[in-house]
Enzyme design. Sequence first.
Site, short mmCIF file in Angstrom:
data_model
loop_
_atom_site.label_atom_id
_atom_site.label_comp_id
_atom_site.label_asym_id
_atom_site.label_seq_id
_atom_site.Cartn_x
_atom_site.Cartn_y
_atom_site.Cartn_z
N HIS A 132 0.40 2.78 -3.17
CA HIS A 132 0.26 2.21 -4.40
C HIS A 132 -0.78 0.94 -3.66
O HIS A 132 -0.81 0.80 -2.60
CB HIS A 132 1.64 1.28 -4.61
N HIS A 146 -5.54 -2.46 -0.92
CA HIS A 146 -5.69 -1.01 -0.22
C HIS A 146 -4.16 -0.33 -0.45
O HIS A 146 -3.31 -0.77 -0.80
CB HIS A 146 -5.65 -1.41 1.33
#
Length: 180
Positions: free
Chosen positions: A40, A123
């Site tokens: 995620h 990220h």
Amino acid sequence: MSERWFFAIWPDDAVREALLTVLNRSGRLPGRPTHPLDWHLTLTFVGVLPPGGLACVESAATAVRTSAFQMSLERIGHFSGSQVLWCGPSFPPRQLTELAQDLQARLTADCGLRSDPRPYCPHLTLARRVRSAPPLQIDQPIAWTVSEWILAYGVSGSVPRYRVHRRYPLAVDPGAWASG
């Protein structure tokens, strides 16, 4: 509740499969790989909530509005201090940054949650306990249409670790991606 809560965007199956293809070409990831269903991109970390805190967080989140957007994953990097191997966009789209900022501002104003003082660096964590960056790269950018964001929490000791609590759909603007 002792769960650690956070807001994030989750890759769909196509994005996850494309990233798995890139990673599988290079063999086994170093360190402790993150389960692909746990990949995620965090918008903001909330942490452990006091009693009644979940209702405030959910209410604050419903006030945040933005449109669906496109981005691409084209970089694999390494945070040496935290020993994290990650994947993310080279240039985060404005909508992503604004969504994270708006959400954090709303949580601070409405729920009294402290914001993270570090700069936002979107990220996906691919692996932890990675001492040095392996020679990995993404040859073709992985296109990702972001159409929702999620309130999730972690469950220690389970695989995959993260659970979706609530989904927040993003408004669709059909003219936003038209060329010309």
